[in-house]
Scaffold this motif. Structure first.
Motif, PDB file in Angstrom:
ATOM      1  N   ILE A  87     -11.202  -0.060  -5.420  1.00  0.00           N
ATOM      2  CA  ILE A  87     -11.280   0.280  -4.000  1.00  0.00           C
ATOM      3  C   ILE A  87     -12.739   0.600  -3.687  1.00  0.00           C
ATOM      4  CG2 ILE A  87     -10.514   1.841  -2.195  1.00  0.00           C
ATOM      5  CD1 ILE A  87      -7.904   2.188  -3.731  1.00  0.00           C
ATOM      6  N   ALA A  88     -13.394  -0.343  -3.000  1.00  0.00           N
ATOM      7  CA  ALA A  88     -14.829  -0.208  -2.742  1.00  0.00           C
ATOM      8  C   ALA A  88     -15.132   0.678  -1.535  1.00  0.00           C
ATOM      9  CB  ALA A  88     -15.436  -1.590  -2.523  1.00  0.00           C
ATOM     10  N   LYS A  89     -14.214   0.756  -0.582  1.00  0.00           N
ATOM     11  CA  LYS A  89     -14.424   1.611   0.594  1.00  0.00           C
ATOM     12  C   LYS A  89     -13.088   2.174   1.026  1.00  0.00           C
ATOM     13  CE  LYS A  89     -16.554   1.674   5.194  1.00  0.00           C
ATOM     14  NZ  LYS A  89     -17.198   0.868   6.259  1.00  0.00           N
ATOM     15  N   ASP A  90     -13.051   3.515   1.177  1.00  0.00           N
ATOM     16  CA  ASP A  90     -11.775   4.177   1.490  1.00  0.00           C
ATOM     17  C   ASP A  90     -12.037   5.394   2.367  1.00  0.00           C
ATOM     18  OD1 ASP A  90      -9.106   4.762   1.521  1.00  0.00           O
ATOM     19  OD2 ASP A  90      -9.076   5.706  -0.459  1.00  0.00           O
ATOM     20  N   ASP A  91     -12.492   5.126   3.596  1.00  0.00           N
ATOM     21  CA  ASP A  91     -12.712   6.239   4.533  1.00  0.00           C
ATOM     22  C   ASP A  91     -11.374   6.826   4.937  1.00  0.00           C
ATOM     23  OD1 ASP A  91     -15.377   5.683   4.402  1.00  0.00           O
ATOM     24  OD2 ASP A  91     -15.418   4.483   6.247  1.00  0.00           O
ATOM     25  N   PRO A  92     -11.280   8.170   5.014  1.00  0.00           N
ATOM     26  CA  PRO A  92      -9.992   8.803   5.353  1.00  0.00           C
ATOM     27  C   PRO A  92      -9.585   8.513   6.794  1.00  0.00           C
ATOM     28  CG  PRO A  92     -11.753  10.431   5.279  1.00  0.00           C
ATOM     29  CD  PRO A  92     -12.347   9.162   4.768  1.00  0.00           C
ATOM     30  N   LEU A  93      -8.274   8.565   7.035  1.00  0.00           N
ATOM     31  CA  LEU A  93      -7.760   8.385   8.389  1.00  0.00           C
ATOM     32  C   LEU A  93      -8.249   9.534   9.259  1.00  0.00           C
ATOM     33  CD1 LEU A  93      -4.084   7.408   7.464  1.00  0.00           C
ATOM     34  CD2 LEU A  93      -5.974   5.869   7.982  1.00  0.00           C
ATOM     35  N   SER A  94      -8.708   9.214  10.474  1.00  0.00           N
ATOM     36  CA  SER A  94      -9.273  10.266  11.329  1.00  0.00           C
ATOM     37  C   SER A  94      -8.876  10.030  12.766  1.00  0.00           C
ATOM     38  CB  SER A  94     -10.806  10.280  11.203  1.00  0.00           C
ATOM     39  OG  SER A  94     -11.350   9.054  11.623  1.00  0.00           O
ATOM     40  N   ILE A 109     -11.417  -3.660  -0.761  1.00  0.00           N
ATOM     41  CA  ILE A 109     -10.875  -3.605  -2.117  1.00  0.00           C
ATOM     42  C   ILE A 109     -11.267  -4.885  -2.860  1.00  0.00           C
ATOM     43  CG2 ILE A 109      -8.639  -4.602  -1.439  1.00  0.00           C
ATOM     44  CD1 ILE A 109      -7.351  -2.711  -3.504  1.00  0.00           C
ATOM     45  N   ASP A 110     -11.677  -4.730  -4.107  1.00  0.00           N
ATOM     46  CA  ASP A 110     -12.061  -5.864  -4.952  1.00  0.00           C
ATOM     47  C   ASP A 110     -10.990  -6.064  -6.013  1.00  0.00           C
ATOM     48  OD1 ASP A 110     -14.456  -6.093  -3.546  1.00  0.00           O
ATOM     49  OD2 ASP A 110     -15.473  -4.663  -4.861  1.00  0.00           O
ATOM     50  N   LEU A 111     -10.509  -7.299  -6.139  1.00  0.00           N
ATOM     51  CA  LEU A 111      -9.455  -7.623  -7.101  1.00  0.00           C
ATOM     52  C   LEU A 111      -9.988  -8.604  -8.137  1.00  0.00           C
ATOM     53  CD1 LEU A 111      -6.414  -8.194  -4.690  1.00  0.00           C
ATOM     54  CD2 LEU A 111      -7.050  -6.083  -5.878  1.00  0.00           C
ATOM     55  N   ASP A 112      -9.729  -8.272  -9.403  1.00  0.00           N
ATOM     56  CA  ASP A 112     -10.022  -9.199 -10.503  1.00  0.00           C
ATOM     57  C   ASP A 112      -8.676  -9.580 -11.097  1.00  0.00           C
ATOM     58  OD1 ASP A 112     -11.127 -10.705 -12.438  1.00  0.00           O
ATOM     59  OD2 ASP A 112     -12.347  -9.143 -13.355  1.00  0.00           O
ATOM     60  N   LEU A 113      -8.198 -10.779 -10.773  1.00  0.00           N
ATOM     61  CA  LEU A 113      -6.809 -11.146 -11.056  1.00  0.00           C
ATOM     62  C   LEU A 113      -6.709 -12.179 -12.164  1.00  0.00           C
ATOM     63  CD1 LEU A 113      -5.452 -11.573  -7.413  1.00  0.00           C
ATOM     64  CD2 LEU A 113      -5.497  -9.505  -8.811  1.00  0.00           C
ATOM     65  N   ARG A 114      -5.570 -12.127 -12.812  1.00  0.00           N
ATOM     66  CA  ARG A 114      -5.205 -13.186 -13.752  1.00  0.00           C
ATOM     67  C   ARG A 114      -4.334 -14.179 -12.999  1.00  0.00           C
ATOM     68  NH1 ARG A 114      -2.494 -12.787 -19.595  1.00  0.00           N
ATOM     69  NH2 ARG A 114      -2.212 -15.033 -19.926  1.00  0.00           N
ATOM     70  N   PRO A 115      -4.647 -15.488 -13.076  1.00  0.00           N
ATOM     71  CA  PRO A 115      -3.866 -16.460 -12.315  1.00  0.00           C
ATOM     72  C   PRO A 115      -2.367 -16.339 -12.578  1.00  0.00           C
ATOM     73  CG  PRO A 115      -5.808 -17.524 -13.236  1.00  0.00           C
ATOM     74  CD  PRO A 115      -5.751 -16.130 -13.822  1.00  0.00           C
ATOM     75  N   GLY A 116      -1.613 -16.232 -11.482  1.00  0.00           N
ATOM     76  CA  GLY A 116      -0.162 -16.150 -11.574  1.00  0.00           C
ATOM     77  C   GLY A 116       0.389 -14.755 -11.737  1.00  0.00           C
ATOM     78  N   LEU A 117      -0.471 -13.762 -12.031  1.00  0.00           N
ATOM     79  CA  LEU A 117      -0.001 -12.396 -12.260  1.00  0.00           C
ATOM     80  C   LEU A 117      -0.220 -11.579 -10.985  1.00  0.00           C
ATOM     81  CD1 LEU A 117       1.198 -10.564 -14.474  1.00  0.00           C
ATOM     82  CD2 LEU A 117      -1.140  -9.832 -14.998  1.00  0.00           C
ATOM     83  N   PRO A 118       0.853 -11.104 -10.337  1.00  0.00           N
ATOM     84  CA  PRO A 118       0.696 -10.391  -9.067  1.00  0.00           C
ATOM     85  C   PRO A 118       0.141  -8.983  -9.263  1.00  0.00           C
ATOM     86  CG  PRO A 118       3.012 -10.466  -9.699  1.00  0.00           C
ATOM     87  CD  PRO A 118       2.273 -11.279 -10.716  1.00  0.00           C
TER      88      PRO A 118
END
Length: 779
Positions: A87-94, A109-118
Motif C-alpha cells: 500500500i503506497a498511499k493510504d490517507d485516512p478518511l476525513s 497500491i502496488d501488486l506483485d502477482l503470480r500469473p493466475g493466482l488471485p
C-alpha cells in the motif's frame, strides 16, 4: 439442536477453507523453473540436486507443493512465488475541510502477482458530510415549457435552501436548449427563426440549439437575475436536442466552471423526448458527433453541422467527467427517460408537475437516491486482468450486487473486498478503481513474477561435478556451457549447432522427443511413464499404456497394447478387441464374404471404394461399367476395337456369351458405340470381386449405312455451279439496273435542254446551188 450440529460443523469447515478447491498443477512442456511457475498458479519447483530418478525428466520437479513434499522434497527447497502487495498511499478518511475530503482509502497500491493466482485487498468508503456540490440546471425552453419557465425564474432561493441542507459548499448554473435550427426540426423562414413562437407572444427569443446562460456560482441572486432574462422559444417537432445540450455541458468543463473536487449534477427538465445519433440525417447532417466542446459566445456553434450524440457516447462522457444526472420530466415521457436512465450510470428520474412547482423536492429526493448508492468500478483495465468486487455494506451485510452498496448515508463506512488476478506475465501495468460520480480514486499498479529466484546454499561451484564439469547448477538443474548439451551436460556437440542436434529428436518438426524424453547428442532418451513402464521408439512416441478401451478395460481385456494399438488375442478383433472373430453377418447368398468387395470386421462389412453396406453389393458413386467395359465388349463380341490384338489378356475378368435374339441376364440393357460407329447392345452382371463381370452380347450390331460418295460429289458440283450461275445473274441484274438508271437520267436532262435558233455566220452549208444563165425556163 442435535440435528443442527452436523450442518453447523459443515458450515464452519467451509468457512475455514476445508471445502476450498483442490490445488492442481496442470503442466505442459517444462524445461526450467521459469516454465514451471508460468504453467499454473499452484505449480511449485523443487531445486533439490538429486531429486530426479534415473530415466525421469526434470519436469517431475514441477508439481504442487503437497506432491513435491510427498516425493521427498524439503520445504525449504521448494520454489513457489507468492503474491505481494504494497500500500503506497493510504490517507485516512476525513470530513470536509475547505472543500477537500477523503472518502476512499487506500489511494495507491502496488501488486506483485503470480500469473493466475488471485490476491484480495479491502477498499473503504465513507460518505463525507458537507462535500461540495455543483448543480447545473439544464432547461427545455421550447414553447410547451412556457408555464414552467415562470416558476423556475423564482426558484433560486428554494433551490439554494435545499442544497444548503446537503452542504455549505454549493454552486448552481443554468443552461437552456431547444433543437437544431434546420428543417425539419425548426422553421427556417427568416421571420420564424427570429420569432418562432405564436404571433401573440411578445416575449420570444430567436431559435437556438443549446445556450449556456450562467456558469456555476454560489450566488443565488445571480442565478435568479440571469434566469429572469430568459424567454421561451420554439421549434417544429416534439423531440428536443437535449442530448446535444448534455454533451456540451459535460465536455465544456471550463465554460461551465465544474469544480474538480465537487459532486457534479446535471438537472435536465423537459416535457418531450430526445433526438439521438442518426436523426441528423433527416436534415442532411451526416458528420457524427465527436464529443468535443464547441462553445462560442455561450452558444453551441456546431449544432447545425454535427449529428446528435448517441446514448453510449453521452454515457461515456458523463461517467468520464464524474457527472450524475437527474431527469426531471413530465409524466407523459417518464417511461422514455427511465429506459434512458438504465443506460446512463448514476442517473435518476423524477416526475415533474405540469408547471414544475415540485422541482426542488424532486431534485432533493433524486440527490438522496444517487448519493446513498455507492458503486465501485474500474477504468483502463489491462488485458488478461480480472477484477471481482465483493461489497460488505452497513453492519457487515454482504450485497448480492457486485460492487454496489445501497442505503449508504453520510458517515456510514462500507468495505469492498476486491480480488485481482493477472492471467499472464506483464510489467508496470496499472488501472484505477473509483466510486461512480466521486473524484476519489485508487491506482493499482501490477507487476508479475514470471522468473524464479533460486536460493543457493553454500558457495557457487562452477563447473559443477553434477554437470560433468561442463556446467553450473541453477535451481537444481544443469545450465550447460557453450558446446555442451543434455540433462547433465554430458553431450559435447563440438562444431555442430545445438539446434541441429535437437532437430534430429523431433518427429515431423514437432515437439522434441514428443515431450517424453531428453534429446542427448541427437538421440532421444525416453522417460518412464506414470505407471512405471518406459516410453520407447525413435522419438519416444510409443507407450503401452494408452490404447483404446472397451468396457473400461484396455483392449477390452482381450489383447495387449503395443505402441498405442491393440494386438488382439486369437478369436477377437476390433480396435479395442471388442469383437469375436466371425463373418456370419458378412456372408452373402452366394456364400462370399462382403461380395469380395470389402473385409469383415466385428461381423460387419467394411466396403472398399464407394460400395455400400450391408454386403458391398452396390456402388452408387462408381462409374457405370457400361462405359468402362465397352472396349472389352467390342473385342469379345466382334473381334475389333483397341483390344483386338490382346483381348484375352486385357479382358480376362469378363466372361462373355453371344446371344442372337433375347438376353437371359436381368440387369439393365447397355447400348454403346464401338470404334466403327456401330451400336452394340449388351448386358453386364458384376460377379464376386471388384472387377469380375459376366456379359451377354447381342450378335447383331446396328451399323449405319455408309454415305453415297458419288451423290455427295455430284451434288456438291451441282450446288457450286448453281451458286455460280446465280451470282452471275445477280451481277448482270445489278449492272442492268445501273445502266437503266443512267439512261433515265440522260433522258431527263435531254428534255430539259433548249436549242438556240440563230444562224452561225461562219457556217457554210454543204449544198451548193448553181443557176444556168442561159436557161429560159422553156422547152
Amino acid at each position: 439442536m442435535d440435528r443442527c450440529m452436523p450442518l453447523l460443523i459443515l458450515l464452519l469447515m467451509g468457512r475455514h477453507g476445508l471445502c476450498q478447491q483442490e490445488e492442481v498443477c496442470s503442466k505442459s512442456l517444462i524445461n526450467s523453473c521459469d516454465d514451471c511457475i508460468k504453467s499454473g498458479p499452484y505449480c511449485a519447483w523443487c531445486q533439490t540436486l538429486n531429486f530426479t530418478k534415473d530415466g525421469e525428466q526434470d519436469a517431475v520437479r514441477c508439481n504442487t507443493r503437497a506432491e513435491l513434499i510427498k516425493r521427498g522434497c524439503k520445504e525449504n527447497e521448494i520454489i513457489s512465488p507468492k503474491n505481494k502487495r504494497n500500500i503506497a498511499k493510504d490517507d485516512p478518511l476525513s470530513a470536509s475541510q475547505n472543500g477537500q475530503v477523503v472518502q476512499m482509502r487506500p489511494q495507491k497500491i502496488d501488486l506483485d502477482l503470480r500469473p493466475g493466482l488471485p490476491v484480495s485487498f479491502n477498499v473503504s468508503f465513507k460518505a463525507a458530510e458537507g462535500h461540495p456540490v455543483d448543480l447545473y440546471y439544464l432547461m427545455d425552453l421550447s414553447y410547451s415549457m412556457k408555464d414552467d419557465l415562470a416558476n423556475v425564474q423564482v426558484l433560486g432561493t428554494d433551490l439554494f435552501a435545499a442544497l444548503r441542507k446537503i452542504t455549505n459548499h454549493a454552486r448552481i448554473g443554468f443552461g437552456a436548449f431547444v433543437d437544431k435550427t434546420v428543417l425539419p426540426y425548426t422553421n427556417t423562414n427568416k421571420e420564424k427563426l427570429k420569432k418562432p413562437c405564436d404571433e401573440n407572444d411578445q416575449q420570444c427569443q430567436p431559435a437556438f440549439g443549446y445556450r449556456h446562460v450562467l456558469s456555476l456560482t454560489p450566488n443565488k441572486n445571480d442565478f435568479e437575475a440571469e434566469v429572469k432574462k430568459q424567454f421561451i422559444s420554439g421549434n417544429l417537432d416534439s423531440p428536443e436536442g437535449s442530448l446535444d445540450a448534455m454533451m456540451q455541458a459535460a465536455v465544456c468543463e471550463d465554460k461551465i466552471g465544474w469544480n474538480s473536487n465537487s459532486t457534479r449534477l446535471i438537472v435536465l427538465t423537459t416535457d418531450a423526448g430526445f433526438h439521438m445519433a442518426g436523426d441528423g440525417k433527416l436534415a442532411g447532417i451526416l458528420e457524427p458527433n465527436d464529443e468535443k466542446c464547441y462553445m462560442e459566445n455561450n452558444l453551441y456553434v456546431k449544432s447545425t453541422e454535427m449529428d446528435y450524440p448517441s446514448v453510449g457516447q453521452l454515457a461515456m462522457q458523463l461517467e468520464k467527467n464524474r457527472i450524475q444526472t437527474i431527469f426531471a420530466v413530465t409524466q407523459n415521457v417518464e417511461s422514455v427517460y427511465k429506459e434512458l436512465s438504465k443506460m446512463i450510470p448514476k442517473s435518476e428520474v423524477g416526475v415533474l408537475s405540469s408547471d414544475s412547482k415540485n422541482v426542488v423536492q424532486l431534485i432533493e429526493r433524486a440527490y438522496n437516491a444517487l448519493s446513498s448508492k455507492v458503486t465501485i468500478t474500474h477504468d483502463n483495465l489491462p488485458e488478461k486482468v480480472r477484477v471481482v468486487y465483493r461489497p460488505i455494506c452497513r453492519n457487515g451485510e454482504k450485497s448480492e450486487k457486485e460492487g454496489v452498496c445501497d442505503q449508504v448515508h453520510v458517515g456510514d463506512e462500507v468495505i469492498f473486498e476486491i480480488t485481482v488476478t493477472a492471467d499472464t506475465c506483464m510489467e508496470n501495468k496499472f488501472f484505477t478503481i473509483s466510486p461512480r460520480g466521486i473524484k476519489d480514486t485508487l491506482t493499482v499498479t501490477i507487476n508479475t513474477t514470471c522468473k524464479c529466484q533460486c536460493d543457493t546454499a553454500g558457495p557457487i561451484i562452477d563447473p559443477h561435478p553434477h554437470c560433468n564439469m561442463s556446467g553450473s547448477i541453477s535451481c537444481g538443474i544443469c545450465s550447460c556451457k557453450e558446446g555442451h548439451v543434455g540433462q547433465f551436460c554430458n553431450c559435447k556437440i563440438g562444431n555442430k549447432q545445438e539446434h541441429t542436434l535437437r532437430a534430429s529428436c523431433q518427429k515431423d518438426n514437432g515437439t522434441e522427443c514428443e515431450g517424453r524424453g531428453d534429446c542427448v547428442c541427437g538421440r532421444c532418451e525416453c522417460h518412464n511413464t506414470d505407471s512405471g513402464s518406459q516410453y520407447y521408439g525413435s522419438y519416444c512416441e510409443c507407450d503401452d499404456d494408452h490404447c483404446e478401451k472397451f468396457q473400461n478395460q484396455q483392449c477390452g481385456g482381450k489383447g495387449k497394447c503395443k505402441c498405442g494399438k491393440c494386438e488382439c488375442n486369437s478369436g477377437f478383433e476390433g480396435s479395442a478387441c471388442q469383437c469375436k472373430t466371425s463373418d456370419e453377418a458378412c456372408r452373402t447368398v452366394n456364400n462370399s464374404v462382403c461380395n469380395g468387395r470389402g473385409i469383415c470386421k466385428c461381423n460387419q462389412c467394411e466396403c472398399k471404394g464407394g460400395y455400400q453396406r450391408p454386403h458391398c453389393l452396390e456402388c452408387p458413386g462408381c462409374t457405370d461399367p457400361c462405359q468402362t467395359k465397352v472396349n472389352c465388349i467390342e473385342c469379345l463380341g466382334f473381334e475389333s476395337g483397341p483390344f483386338k490384338k490382346n483381348c484375352s489378356e486385357a479382358c480376362k475378368t469378363i466372361s462373355s456369351t453371344i446371344v442372337k435374339e433375347a438376353f437371359t441376364l436381368s440387369p439393365k440393357e447397355c447400348k454403346q458405340k464401338d470404334s466403327e460407329g456401330c451400336w452394340m447392345t449388351f448386358k453386364l452382371v458384376q460377379l464376386v470381386g471388384e472387377d469380375n463381370y459376366k456379359a451377354e452380347i447381342m450378335m447383331k450390331r446396328d451399323c449405319p449405312k455408309p454415305p453415297n460418295v458419288i451423290a455427295i460429289i455430284g451434288g456438291s458440283i451441282a450446288a457450286v455451279a448453281l451458286i455460280g450461275i446465280l451470282l452471275l445473274m445477280l451481277i448482270k441484274l445489278l449492272l442492268y439496273m445501273k445502266d437503266l438508271k443512267e439512261f433515265r437520267k440522260f433522258e431527263n436532262e435531254k428534255k430539259k435542254s433548249k436549242w438556240a435558233e440563230a444562224d452561225n455566220p461562219l457556217f457554210q452549208t454543204a449544198t451548193t446551188t448553181v443557176a444556168n444563165p442561159t436557161f429560159t425556163g422553156g422547152d
